[in-house]
Design a protein around this motif. Structure first.
Motif, PDB file in Angstrom:
ATOM      1  N   GLU A  35      -8.136  -6.003   5.153  1.00  0.00           N
ATOM      2  CA  GLU A  35      -7.240  -5.108   4.431  1.00  0.00           C
ATOM      3  C   GLU A  35      -6.134  -5.915   3.765  1.00  0.00           C
ATOM      4  O   GLU A  35      -4.953  -5.718   4.037  1.00  0.00           O
ATOM      5  N   CYS A  36      -6.533  -6.811   2.878  1.00  0.00           N
ATOM      6  CA  CYS A  36      -5.573  -7.661   2.172  1.00  0.00           C
ATOM      7  C   CYS A  36      -4.696  -6.789   1.272  1.00  0.00           C
ATOM      8  O   CYS A  36      -5.215  -5.966   0.516  1.00  0.00           O
ATOM      9  N   PRO A  37      -3.381  -6.939   1.341  1.00  0.00           N
ATOM     10  CA  PRO A  37      -2.490  -6.062   0.587  1.00  0.00           C
ATOM     11  C   PRO A  37      -2.628  -6.192  -0.920  1.00  0.00           C
ATOM     12  O   PRO A  37      -2.299  -5.266  -1.651  1.00  0.00           O
ATOM     13  N   TYR A  38      -3.151  -7.294  -1.425  1.00  0.00           N
ATOM     14  CA  TYR A  38      -3.284  -7.507  -2.863  1.00  0.00           C
ATOM     15  C   TYR A  38      -4.644  -7.056  -3.411  1.00  0.00           C
ATOM     16  O   TYR A  38      -4.865  -7.057  -4.607  1.00  0.00           O
ATOM     17  N   CYS A  39      -5.560  -6.686  -2.530  1.00  0.00           N
ATOM     18  CA  CYS A  39      -6.920  -6.335  -2.951  1.00  0.00           C
ATOM     19  C   CYS A  39      -7.054  -4.825  -3.167  1.00  0.00           C
ATOM     20  O   CYS A  39      -6.713  -4.027  -2.282  1.00  0.00           O
ATOM     21  N   PRO A  40      -7.584  -4.414  -4.329  1.00  0.00           N
ATOM     22  CA  PRO A  40      -7.765  -2.981  -4.577  1.00  0.00           C
ATOM     23  C   PRO A  40      -8.719  -2.323  -3.582  1.00  0.00           C
ATOM     24  O   PRO A  40      -8.646  -1.124  -3.339  1.00  0.00           O
ATOM     25  N   THR A  42      -8.682  -2.504  -0.468  1.00  0.00           N
ATOM     26  CA  THR A  42      -7.909  -2.008   0.661  1.00  0.00           C
ATOM     27  C   THR A  42      -7.557  -0.537   0.478  1.00  0.00           C
ATOM     28  O   THR A  42      -7.517   0.226   1.437  1.00  0.00           O
ATOM     29  N   TYR A  43      -7.330  -0.122  -0.767  1.00  0.00           N
ATOM     30  CA  TYR A  43      -6.872   1.235  -1.052  1.00  0.00           C
ATOM     31  C   TYR A  43      -7.986   2.147  -1.548  1.00  0.00           C
ATOM     32  O   TYR A  43      -7.761   3.314  -1.824  1.00  0.00           O
TER      33      TYR A  43
END
Length: 79
Positions: A35-40, A42-43
């Motif tokens: 769940e990398c915060p910069y990777c779309p 994740t969302y």
């Protein structure tokens, strides 16, 4: 603001019904559990997993049959 940009949108726009793709990108996996915060990814609410062999063959068969303009197929995994 949009009014000033309108000529650029018109210049760079194209009608997809009048063009043929030369390159197609196929997503083979969407199975990353990080769940990398910069990777779309994740969302994203999309189902996670890998493409099965039957689906892959079907996509390739459809490309060959319906898109003769395609000269290159790329593979990637978006998460």
């Amino acid at each position: 603001m949009i009014g000033k940009l309108k000529p650029y949108f018109e210049y760079y726009s194209f009608d997809p019904s009048k063009t043929e793709p030369s390159y197609i990108l196929i997503e083979l996996t969407g199975g990353c559990t990080l769940e990398c915060p910069y990777c779309p990814r994740t969302y994203s609410k999309r189902k996670r997993g890998n493409m099965n062999d039957d689906m892959f063959r079907s996509i390739i068969d459809n490309i060959v049959k319906h898109y003769p303009s395609v000269k290159e197929v790329g593979f990637h995994g978006f998460g």
